[in-house]
Write an enzyme that holds these catalytic residues in place. Structure first.
Site, PDB file in Angstrom:
ATOM      1  N   SER A 188      -0.146   4.839  -2.864  1.00 15.10           N
ATOM      2  CA  SER A 188       1.166   4.258  -2.589  1.00 15.10           C
ATOM      3  C   SER A 188       1.448   4.115  -1.093  1.00 15.10           C
ATOM      4  CB  SER A 188       2.205   5.123  -3.286  1.00 15.10           C
ATOM      5  OG  SER A 188       3.239   4.309  -3.690  1.00 15.10           O
ATOM      6  N   LYS A 192      -0.977   2.571   1.758  1.00 13.74           N
ATOM      7  CA  LYS A 192      -0.728   1.525   2.774  1.00 13.74           C
ATOM      8  C   LYS A 192      -1.297   2.016   4.109  1.00 13.74           C
ATOM      9  CE  LYS A 192       3.966   0.851   0.783  1.00 13.74           C
ATOM     10  NZ  LYS A 192       3.831   0.123  -0.445  1.00 13.74           N
ATOM     11  N   HIS A 329       2.765   4.468 -12.142  1.00 14.12           N
ATOM     12  CA  HIS A 329       2.451   4.651 -10.729  1.00 14.12           C
ATOM     13  C   HIS A 329       2.102   6.120 -10.450  1.00 14.12           C
ATOM     14  CE1 HIS A 329       2.753   3.635  -6.517  1.00 14.12           C
ATOM     15  NE2 HIS A 329       3.574   4.656  -6.317  1.00 14.12           N
TER      16      HIS A 329
HETATM   17  C1  GCU Z   1       8.428   3.147  -3.352  1.00 18.57           C
HETATM   18  C2  GCU Z   1       8.148   1.981  -2.448  1.00 18.57           C
HETATM   19  C3  GCU Z   1       6.677   1.585  -2.482  1.00 18.57           C
HETATM   20  C4  GCU Z   1       5.803   2.783  -2.256  1.00 18.57           C
HETATM   21  C5  GCU Z   1       6.174   3.882  -3.232  1.00 18.57           C
HETATM   22  C6  GCU Z   1       5.429   5.193  -3.057  1.00 18.57           C
HETATM   23  O1  GCU Z   1       8.315   2.749  -4.681  1.00 18.57           O
HETATM   24  O2  GCU Z   1       8.982   0.931  -2.805  1.00 18.57           O
HETATM   25  O3  GCU Z   1       6.411   0.604  -1.499  1.00 18.57           O
HETATM   26  O4  GCU Z   1       4.450   2.445  -2.349  1.00 18.57           O
HETATM   27  O5  GCU Z   1       7.534   4.187  -3.088  1.00 18.57           O
HETATM   28  O6  GCU Z   1       5.028   5.539  -1.960  1.00 18.57           O
HETATM   29  O7  GCU Z   1       5.300   5.911  -4.070  1.00 18.57           O
END
Ligand code: GCU
Length: 353
Positions: A188, A192, A329
């Site tokens: 997540s 990134k 997720h």
């Molecule tokens: C949120 C966010 C995402 C990110 C995620 C995470 O959902 O909007 O961009 O990847 O958190 O880090 O779990």
């Protein structure tokens, strides 16, 4: 991405050769970013497999809730930094005993060790606490002079990615690690940061993007799932301010995320998605992996080798790997098993003359 500060130093705080019932050697290292007594620092946790002699490959990645959250092992030092109250076992932004092992399902430590891999991790908040004002107490402020970048010239994602490279600096000094076989992974927001670190730092031999979504592997110009505007609104501290210029105009972006992934070429790259994680845009993550392929071809490598989205839990690919699994997720054992198999395949290939 700034370079490492000149005064950086490492201190092994603790070593236990008989950790996890004898399976592992556990080392805990502080990376001090300057020579000062009160230098900004990060705490690194390293597990090395005891049954293998000589330098071993490793998975490296930052964690969300402090090193004590990755395994119930009581010997792990408890983080004393700011941690989000939405994490298990965190009270008043500090870790309690209840946070030990709270993220263990995301870190299959024993599986990695039994397969001859080391695991190295650190808490992402050691670099910058993940909230809009976190930059004030994070390295973007405390190391501003050493790094020669103003806090608004980069974002928290950059700071976390920078920390990943500092872990690599340490691993290069660690005799029991094969620093040419370090796979960088991230889930997540940390995913990134992992693709950004992997693109900037070619010492990472392999990169894994686990559901990194918008601002990670997912194509922004599809404008599906989370959008740039939503990302920048909820997390104004993650990216550099210029990114906000595209909030209302993703189609105007001169680049997209497949080009970020392509910067990792020719090193192996694994991208994965979860079917119920539409917020991260599985299709956009897949297409990004597809369109990074032409750069791999320039190096004589096959990327994914297909432009067809695979069925659930049917991993595909060659130098770029991809899978989509059922569920939400997260990162789970299924994901890790694919990442491990992918790393084993590529690291074995490399070992052949
Ligand atoms: C949120 C966010 C995402 C990110 C995620 C995470 O959902 O909007 O961009 O990847 O958190 O880090 O779990």
């Amino acid at each position: 991405m700034p370079d490492k500060p000149a005064g950086m130093r490492f201190k092994v705080r603790n070593e236990n050769k008989n950790a996890l019932g004898g399976l592992a050697t556990r080392k805990q290292i502080t990376i001090y970013f300057t020579q000062a007594v009160d230098a900004p620092s990060m705490e690194v946790l390293l597990y090395l497999p005891n049954h293998v002699s000589g330098p071993v490959p490793a998975f490296a990645g930052l964690n969300f809730s402090g090193n004590q959250s990755v395994h119930p092992d009581k010997g792990i030092f408890m983080s004393d930094r700011w941690i989000n109250n939405n994490q298990k076992g965190i009270q008043r932004n500090r870790a309690t005993e209840a946070s030990r092992g709270s993220q263990a399902s995301r870190w299959p430590v024993e599986t990695l060790l039994k397969n001859g891999f080391a695991l190295v991790t650190a808490y992402y908040g050691d670099l910058e606490p993940d909230h809009a004002d976190g930059w004030q107490t994070g390295i973007r402020t405390s190391l501003q002079q050493e790094l020669n970048l103003a806090p608004d010239q980069w974002g928290a994602i950059g700071a976390w990615a920078w920390g990943m490279s500092r872990i690599m600096d340490y691993l290069e000094t660690e005799k029991r690690i094969n620093s040419k076989q370090v796979a960088l992974t991230g889930l997540s927001r940390i995913g990134k940061a992992a693709v950004w670190a992997g693109a900037n730092d070619a010492r990472f031999a392999l990169v894994v993007s686990n559901e990194s979504g918008e601002g990670g592997a997912a194509l922004a110009r599809r404008n599906y799932g989370e959008t740039i505007a939503q990302l920048n609104r909820s997390f104004p501290h993650w990216f550099s301010p210029a990114y906000k210029n595209y909030n209302q105009a993703p189609d105007k972006l001169p680049v997209d995320q497949h080009q970020l992934l392509a910067l990792i070429a020719p090193r192996p790259l694994y991208v994965c998605s979860a079917a119920e994680d539409q917020w991260a845009d599985p299709q956009g993550e897949f297409l990004s992996a597809v369109h990074a392929g032409p750069v791999y071809q320039l190096y004589g490598k096959t990327g994914l080798g297909t432009a067809q989205m695979p069925a659930i839990e049917k991993p595909v690919g060659e130098t770029i790997g991809y899978h989509i699994r059922t569920g939400k997720h997260d990162i789970n054992l299924y994901d890790w098993q694919q990442h491990l198999a992918f790393a084993q395949k590529h690291f074995r290939k490399k070992a052949k003359p």
